[in-house]
Each structure stands twice: as C-alpha cells, then as structure tokens.
Design a protein around this motif. Structure first.
Motif, PDB file in Angstrom:
ATOM      1  N   ALA A  55       0.815  -1.218   0.000  1.00  0.00           N
ATOM      2  CA  ALA A  55       0.000   0.000   0.000  1.00  0.00           C
ATOM      3  C   ALA A  55       0.850   1.272   0.000  1.00  0.00           C
ATOM      4  CB  ALA A  55      -0.939   0.001   1.198  1.00  0.00           C
ATOM      5  N   VAL A  56       2.056   1.219   0.570  1.00  0.00           N
ATOM      6  CA  VAL A  56       2.880   2.425   0.673  1.00  0.00           C
ATOM      7  C   VAL A  56       3.635   2.737  -0.617  1.00  0.00           C
ATOM      8  CG1 VAL A  56       3.148   2.120   3.161  1.00  0.00           C
ATOM      9  CG2 VAL A  56       4.918   1.226   1.636  1.00  0.00           C
ATOM     10  N   LEU A  57       3.548   1.869  -1.615  1.00  0.00           N
ATOM     11  CA  LEU A  57       4.281   2.092  -2.865  1.00  0.00           C
ATOM     12  C   LEU A  57       3.555   3.108  -3.747  1.00  0.00           C
ATOM     13  CD1 LEU A  57       5.269  -1.575  -3.811  1.00  0.00           C
ATOM     14  CD2 LEU A  57       6.614   0.124  -2.558  1.00  0.00           C
ATOM     15  N   PRO A  58       4.321   3.886  -4.518  1.00  0.00           N
ATOM     16  CA  PRO A  58       3.680   4.839  -5.435  1.00  0.00           C
ATOM     17  C   PRO A  58       3.004   4.111  -6.593  1.00  0.00           C
ATOM     18  CG  PRO A  58       6.042   4.772  -5.835  1.00  0.00           C
ATOM     19  CD  PRO A  58       5.790   3.918  -4.621  1.00  0.00           C
ATOM     20  N   LYS A  59       2.006   4.756  -7.179  1.00  0.00           N
ATOM     21  CA  LYS A  59       1.292   4.136  -8.291  1.00  0.00           C
ATOM     22  C   LYS A  59       2.094   4.177  -9.587  1.00  0.00           C
ATOM     23  CE  LYS A  59      -3.494   4.515  -6.695  1.00  0.00           C
ATOM     24  NZ  LYS A  59      -3.152   4.634  -5.274  1.00  0.00           N
ATOM     25  N   SER A  60       3.059   5.084  -9.682  1.00  0.00           N
ATOM     26  CA  SER A  60       3.911   5.157 -10.870  1.00  0.00           C
ATOM     27  C   SER A  60       5.293   5.629 -10.455  1.00  0.00           C
ATOM     28  CB  SER A  60       3.313   6.118 -11.911  1.00  0.00           C
ATOM     29  OG  SER A  60       3.230   7.431 -11.383  1.00  0.00           O
TER      30      SER A  60
END
Length: 294
Positions: free
Chosen positions: A177-182
């Motif tokens: 969840a903490v990862l960026p979408k791009s």
C-alpha cells in the motif's frame, strides 16, 4: 513417509523488484505420512499460530495439487519443523506453498514437472519471485509472460549473509500500500541497469560490485520510512557490505565479508534496540538447493 526440506528466500535484492529471488540456507522440514484423516502439526517458528487448525497455505497447496491432477486428495499426517521466520520478508508463505505442492506431487509419484509446479505456486502466491528460488534453489530471475513464467537460475558462491528482523507488525498488504502508483523514467532506468549488475555480482561473488549496485528507487525508500528504525538500520548495514530490504521487509539483508558478520549483526540490531524494538538475527549463506526430498 515422505520427508522434504524447503528453503527461505529473499526477493527483490535491492533493484530487482518482483523479479529477483535468492534461496537461503535456512529450512523448513516437513514430513507427509498417509493417514485416515488430514492432520497438521508444527514445531519451531509460527507453531502457536499454525497449530490452530488444518487449513493453511501448506495444506491448501497440498489439496490444490491433487485437484489439478484430477485425483482425490489422500489424507496425511503432516508434521513440520520450521526455522524460517514468519512475516519477515524471508518467503515463509512461498515455502509453505512450495512444500505443499511438492509433497503432494511426491505422494502421487511426480505427475507434474518443475515448471508445472512453479506455475501452480505462482498462481497461489501471486508472483514468482519467492516461489521460484524456493522450488529451484540458487538465484532466480523470473518474469511473468502472458501464458508462461520465464525463469533463469544461477548458482551463487558461499557468500556470508546477515539478516536482522525487527519484531513488529508489518503486513504484506501494508508493504504494498505504501508504494507509489507510478515511477519516473529516471528511477526506472536507475533500477534496470542495477538489477542486471546485481545478478552478475551475486554470480561472481563480487561484494564490491554488489555494494555499489544494490540501491533501489522503486520500493525501498517508501517502505523503509514506514519501518521504525528501518532507514537507520539500512544505512548501518551499508557500512559493512551490500544491503537491502529482504523482500517487502521488515528484515534487513546484508551481504558482508565473513569477518564482519558478527559486528554487522550486532550493530544493525542495536539500531532497533535503541528504539525499543526486539530483533531476531541470522547469519547464513545462499543455498544452491531448492525444495528437495530427504
């Protein structure tokens, strides 16, 4: 009775996000013996949690293989002794899946080959980065194509590996969840080149190169800031050798010269201890073996 061993694994290895995985010389040992009903008993890591019932990843994988082969599931007494730390980024779920599939396949006389087992394991796990080295051993590069999983396996020399796990709640869904979408083009380029060199460094046992190229910009910076003491522990580990989050964390994995292993373990752990966080530590080596019958 059939008795097998399955290794811990460390995925990502810095820039190889969701592509690289390494088998480690830390094992779960599982026996399968025909019985009138299905039973499951664990000693070692995770025993308190896993002994609450017979429905878990290992038994689900065991049942899935029979279903895939169109065979009625054979009941068994399944006994495991686990040395792989759970919720640590060391592939405990992948080990359970691979053990269940491999054990059932052995019970049935090996109707499925390694690639069939890898496909089933990947379907259960969602990605091949841990299940591939758990199955095949060594260092494995895996990519998912439309209708196949493409892998290359490499043997790795006996490097010294230090692992420090902070005892904290760190769920895989949180780590995702903490990862960026791009990500930016610059960050993608940064990782692509370094992932290639990480493979070369591990194959050659080149710690100097590995220390230079294990940096990541796609997942580690975002995860480390949410792990109390994580960034400081990572920076401390880099003083001793090549460092990364193991898988999605929270464990730190550190490839070091053998003479630095004890000090590295102590100083990385101390970072967490100063914040009131207990740790578990392991000093080990890569494993050229994946799951196997003993």
């Amino acid at each position: 009775m059939i008795k097998i061993r399955v290794p811990a694994t460390s995925a990502n290895l810095g820039p190889g996000f969701d592509c690289l995985g390494l088998a480690l010389n830390v094992w779960n040992e599982i026996s399968f013996e025909p019985a009138e009903k299905l039973s499951y008993h664990v000693t070692g890591e995770g025993a308190e949690k896993l002994n609450k019932g017979t429905r878990n990843l290992l038994t689900k994988a065991y049942a899935l293989l029979y279903e895939t082969c169109g065979r009625k599931m054979a009941n068994a007494e399944i006994c495991a002794h686990n040395d792989i730390l759970m919720s640590s980024g060391l592939g405990s779920s992948a080990a359970a899946i691979v053990a269940g599939l491999f054990g059932a396949n052995e019970m049935l006389g090996k109707p499925l080959n390694e690639m069939n087992l890898l496909k089933l394991a990947t379907e259960m796990e969602g990605h091949p980065d841990n299940v591939a080295p758990a199955l095949l051993g060594g260092l494995v590069v895996s990519v998912m194509a439309r209708d196949e999983i493409i892998t290359r396996r490499y043997e790795v020399p006996e490097l010294t590996v230090v692992i420090v796990k902070p005892i904290m709640e760190w769920l895989t869904k949180t780590a995702r969840a903490v990862l960026p979408k791009s990500v930016s083009r610059a960050d993608a380029i940064h990782n692509i080149g370094r992932a290639t060199l990480v493979v070369d460094a591990l194959r050659e046992g080149d710690l100097n190169l590995l220390q230079k190229v294990m940096d990541d910009r796609i997942h580690q910076p975002y995860r480390l800031r949410h792990i109390s003491g994580g960034l400081a522990a990572y920076k401390t580990a880099k003083q001793f050798g090549a460092a990364a989050l193991s898988g999605a964390g929270p464990s730190i994995i550190n490839f070091v010269p053998p003479e630095n292993a004890i000090q590295a373990r102590q100083e990385i752990a101390q970072i967490f201890h100063e914040r009131g966080i207990e740790t578990r530590e392991i000093i080990t080596k890569p494993s050229i073996l994946g799951v196997h019958k003993i």
